[in-house]
Motif scaffolding. Structure first.
Motif, PDB file in Angstrom:
ATOM      1  N   TRP A 266       0.927  -1.035   0.049  1.00  0.00           N
ATOM      2  CA  TRP A 266      -0.087  -0.098  -0.013  1.00  0.00           C
ATOM      3  C   TRP A 266       0.777   1.188   0.099  1.00  0.00           C
ATOM      4  O   TRP A 266       0.349   2.249  -0.475  1.00  0.00           O
ATOM      5  CB  TRP A 266      -0.937   0.022   1.120  1.00  0.00           C
ATOM      6  CG  TRP A 266      -1.912  -1.090   1.252  1.00  0.00           C
ATOM      7  CD1 TRP A 266      -2.370  -1.962   0.120  1.00  0.00           C
ATOM      8  CD2 TRP A 266      -2.659  -1.797   2.266  1.00  0.00           C
ATOM      9  NE1 TRP A 266      -3.271  -2.874   0.651  1.00  0.00           N
ATOM     10  CE2 TRP A 266      -3.456  -2.760   1.864  1.00  0.00           C
ATOM     11  CE3 TRP A 266      -2.479  -1.558   3.717  1.00  0.00           C
ATOM     12  CZ2 TRP A 266      -4.123  -3.651   2.641  1.00  0.00           C
ATOM     13  CZ3 TRP A 266      -3.210  -2.557   4.457  1.00  0.00           C
ATOM     14  CH2 TRP A 266      -3.990  -3.391   4.044  1.00  0.00           C
ATOM     15  N   ALA A 267       1.882   0.989   0.425  1.00  0.00           N
ATOM     16  CA  ALA A 267       2.858   2.448   0.578  1.00  0.00           C
ATOM     17  C   ALA A 267       3.177   3.163  -0.693  1.00  0.00           C
ATOM     18  O   ALA A 267       3.292   2.284  -1.589  1.00  0.00           O
ATOM     19  CB  ALA A 267       4.204   2.105   1.401  1.00  0.00           C
ATOM     20  N   ALA A 268       3.091   4.469  -0.638  1.00  0.00           N
ATOM     21  CA  ALA A 268       3.070   5.250  -2.211  1.00  0.00           C
ATOM     22  C   ALA A 268       4.736   4.829  -2.357  1.00  0.00           C
ATOM     23  O   ALA A 268       5.480   4.908  -1.484  1.00  0.00           O
ATOM     24  CB  ALA A 268       2.978   6.697  -1.830  1.00  0.00           C
ATOM     25  N   PRO A 269       4.931   4.793  -3.688  1.00  0.00           N
ATOM     26  CA  PRO A 269       6.491   4.835  -4.149  1.00  0.00           C
ATOM     27  C   PRO A 269       7.284   5.860  -3.673  1.00  0.00           C
ATOM     28  O   PRO A 269       6.823   7.067  -3.585  1.00  0.00           O
ATOM     29  CB  PRO A 269       6.189   4.776  -5.745  1.00  0.00           C
ATOM     30  CG  PRO A 269       4.992   4.144  -5.814  1.00  0.00           C
ATOM     31  CD  PRO A 269       3.989   5.014  -4.861  1.00  0.00           C
ATOM     32  N   THR A 270       8.759   5.520  -3.326  1.00  0.00           N
ATOM     33  CA  THR A 270       9.285   6.900  -2.759  1.00  0.00           C
ATOM     34  C   THR A 270      10.371   7.118  -4.259  1.00  0.00           C
ATOM     35  O   THR A 270      10.282   6.762  -5.171  1.00  0.00           O
ATOM     36  CB  THR A 270      10.226   6.212  -1.948  1.00  0.00           C
ATOM     37  OG1 THR A 270      11.176   5.098  -2.465  1.00  0.00           O
ATOM     38  CG2 THR A 270       9.632   5.705  -0.553  1.00  0.00           C
TER      39      THR A 270
ATOM     40  N   ASP B  49       6.759  -5.643 -11.672  1.00  0.00           N
ATOM     41  CA  ASP B  49       6.699  -6.019 -10.119  1.00  0.00           C
ATOM     42  C   ASP B  49       7.308  -4.732  -9.326  1.00  0.00           C
ATOM     43  O   ASP B  49       7.236  -4.967  -8.072  1.00  0.00           O
ATOM     44  CB  ASP B  49       7.371  -7.090 -10.144  1.00  0.00           C
ATOM     45  CG  ASP B  49       6.696  -8.273 -10.587  1.00  0.00           C
ATOM     46  OD1 ASP B  49       5.446  -8.301 -10.773  1.00  0.00           O
ATOM     47  OD2 ASP B  49       7.397  -9.460 -10.783  1.00  0.00           O
ATOM     48  N   MET B  50       7.916  -3.755 -10.017  1.00  0.00           N
ATOM     49  CA  MET B  50       8.614  -2.771  -9.261  1.00  0.00           C
ATOM     50  C   MET B  50       7.460  -2.028  -8.428  1.00  0.00           C
ATOM     51  O   MET B  50       6.458  -1.775  -8.659  1.00  0.00           O
ATOM     52  CB  MET B  50       9.470  -1.643  -9.936  1.00  0.00           C
ATOM     53  CG  MET B  50      10.912  -2.512 -10.461  1.00  0.00           C
ATOM     54  SD  MET B  50      11.628  -1.452 -11.584  1.00  0.00           S
ATOM     55  CE  MET B  50      13.167  -2.349 -11.457  1.00  0.00           C
ATOM     56  N   LYS B  51       7.801  -1.357  -7.262  1.00  0.00           N
ATOM     57  CA  LYS B  51       7.066  -0.520  -6.468  1.00  0.00           C
ATOM     58  C   LYS B  51       6.730   0.885  -7.139  1.00  0.00           C
ATOM     59  O   LYS B  51       5.461   1.308  -6.740  1.00  0.00           O
ATOM     60  CB  LYS B  51       7.804  -0.137  -5.041  1.00  0.00           C
ATOM     61  CG  LYS B  51       8.206  -1.294  -4.132  1.00  0.00           C
ATOM     62  CD  LYS B  51       9.014  -0.912  -2.992  1.00  0.00           C
ATOM     63  CE  LYS B  51       9.276  -1.986  -2.012  1.00  0.00           C
ATOM     64  NZ  LYS B  51       9.966  -1.352  -0.812  1.00  0.00           N
ATOM     65  N   ALA B  52       7.451   1.349  -7.828  1.00  0.00           N
ATOM     66  CA  ALA B  52       7.112   2.566  -8.940  1.00  0.00           C
ATOM     67  C   ALA B  52       5.606   2.331  -9.378  1.00  0.00           C
ATOM     68  O   ALA B  52       4.875   3.230  -9.750  1.00  0.00           O
ATOM     69  CB  ALA B  52       8.113   2.752  -9.779  1.00  0.00           C
TER      70      ALA B  52
ATOM     71  N   LYS C  85       7.663  12.020 -11.989  1.00  0.00           N
ATOM     72  CA  LYS C  85       7.424  11.468 -10.576  1.00  0.00           C
ATOM     73  C   LYS C  85       8.713  11.746  -9.744  1.00  0.00           C
ATOM     74  O   LYS C  85       8.705  12.023  -8.481  1.00  0.00           O
ATOM     75  CB  LYS C  85       7.208  10.234 -10.407  1.00  0.00           C
ATOM     76  CG  LYS C  85       5.755   9.631 -11.175  1.00  0.00           C
ATOM     77  CD  LYS C  85       4.652  10.675 -10.519  1.00  0.00           C
ATOM     78  CE  LYS C  85       3.202  10.361 -11.269  1.00  0.00           C
ATOM     79  NZ  LYS C  85       2.148  10.742 -10.682  1.00  0.00           N
ATOM     80  N   ILE C  86      10.044  11.507 -10.339  1.00  0.00           N
ATOM     81  CA  ILE C  86      11.140  11.679  -9.442  1.00  0.00           C
ATOM     82  C   ILE C  86      11.261  13.499  -9.025  1.00  0.00           C
ATOM     83  O   ILE C  86      11.567  13.503  -7.749  1.00  0.00           O
ATOM     84  CB  ILE C  86      12.285  11.620 -10.261  1.00  0.00           C
ATOM     85  CG1 ILE C  86      12.406  10.053 -10.389  1.00  0.00           C
ATOM     86  CG2 ILE C  86      13.694  11.825  -9.609  1.00  0.00           C
ATOM     87  CD1 ILE C  86      13.601   9.443 -11.841  1.00  0.00           C
ATOM     88  N   LYS C  87      10.949  14.239 -10.085  1.00  0.00           N
ATOM     89  CA  LYS C  87      10.928  15.691  -9.521  1.00  0.00           C
ATOM     90  C   LYS C  87       9.855  15.947  -8.443  1.00  0.00           C
ATOM     91  O   LYS C  87      10.135  16.957  -7.677  1.00  0.00           O
ATOM     92  CB  LYS C  87      10.604  16.255 -10.756  1.00  0.00           C
ATOM     93  CG  LYS C  87      11.961  16.554 -12.029  1.00  0.00           C
ATOM     94  CD  LYS C  87      11.407  17.099 -13.023  1.00  0.00           C
ATOM     95  CE  LYS C  87      12.323  17.221 -14.132  1.00  0.00           C
ATOM     96  NZ  LYS C  87      12.187  18.276 -15.300  1.00  0.00           N
TER      97      LYS C  87
END
Length: 257
Positions: A31-35, A101-104, A253-255
């Protein structure tokens, strides 16, 4: 009674702690949002996909070059190049699966852009496999055209068309329309040629009639591949735009992180 109450309380506390631990793991892993680091990792992996796509194209070109009747490639070389091509396709799909499968991918925009890329990648792989099979059929079917009105022509044609028809019948199941239609039409022409030779030898059919029927069968071979449709299929299978879009979304998203 008091002892039983203490046991119930202790059991309840244990269950509660287990529940909290489970929810914590679910939050962290699902559930955690991607970092920012998640997005950066995904972008690096996506950038590497360019090399994977290029390797499939390069391996396909090298492998299909061995099919040419004028090729000097040896059987062991063809086997090596076939393995290289198949490995390149498998590696590309593996990379795509790992990115999926990545968290992003928990981010909706990233997930949507990746889905579009995956769809194009599927089309790219389907086109590439179909193209390889088509090129193989060119080489395998070439020898049937050398069979004309020689002695035992029916037998010679039947033997010459075995590998040709096997490849065409498999290609006819392709999900890329231009390849499937080419395979069906060409295979139909090959089988019509066989009927002509069989009739010529078993029914004493007049030579003129056989020649006329053979010309008709040959005409269906010539018109079996739609070159315009082939070019369009190639363009439709390109995932360059979708790959660029996914990279742009990840950069954004990185910015924002």
């Amino acid at each position: 009674m008091q002892r039983r109450t203490k046991l119930i309380i202790a059991g309840t506390v244990t269950v509660f702690i287990a529940l909290i631990a489970t929810l914590t793991l679910l939050y962290v892993n699902i559930w955690a949002a991607p970092t920012k680091q998640d997005f950066e990792k995904a972008k690096a992996a996506v950038s590497d996909l360019r090399t994977s796509f290029d390797e499939v194209s390069s391996a396909s070109t090298a492998y299909t070059a061995t099919f040419s009747s004028g090729s000097s490639a040896k059987p062991d070389s063809e086997k090596t190049l076939k393995k290289r091509y198949e490995s390149s396709v498998n590696d590309l799909q593996k990379s795509l699966d790992e990115i999926g499968d990545m968290k992003a991918l928990r981010d909706q925009e990233v997930r949507s852009a990746n889905s579009a890329l995956q769809k194009k990648a599927d089309a790219f792989i389907g086109y590439s496999n179909g193209f390889v099979a088509m090129k193989r059929s060119f080489a395998e079917c070439n020898d049937i055209l050398q069979v004309t009105r020689q002695t035992n022509a029916a037998k010679a044609h039947r033997e010459a068309s075995k590998d040709c028809l096997a490849t065409l019948d498999a290609l006819a199941k392709s999900n890329v329309t231009v390849f499937a239609e080419y395979a069906r039409k060409f295979a139909g022409g090959v089988r019509e040629r066989q009927k002509v030779f069989d009739s010529y030898e078993t029914t004493n059919q007049p030579t003129e009639k056989s020649v006329s029927d053979l010309k008709k069968a040959n005409a269906s071979l010539v018109g079996s591949l739609d070159l315009e449709a082939l070019q369009k299929a190639s363009q439709d299978a390109s995932g360059a735009r979708e790959l660029q879009k996914l990279e742009q979304v990840l950069s954004q998203k990185i910015k924002q992180s």
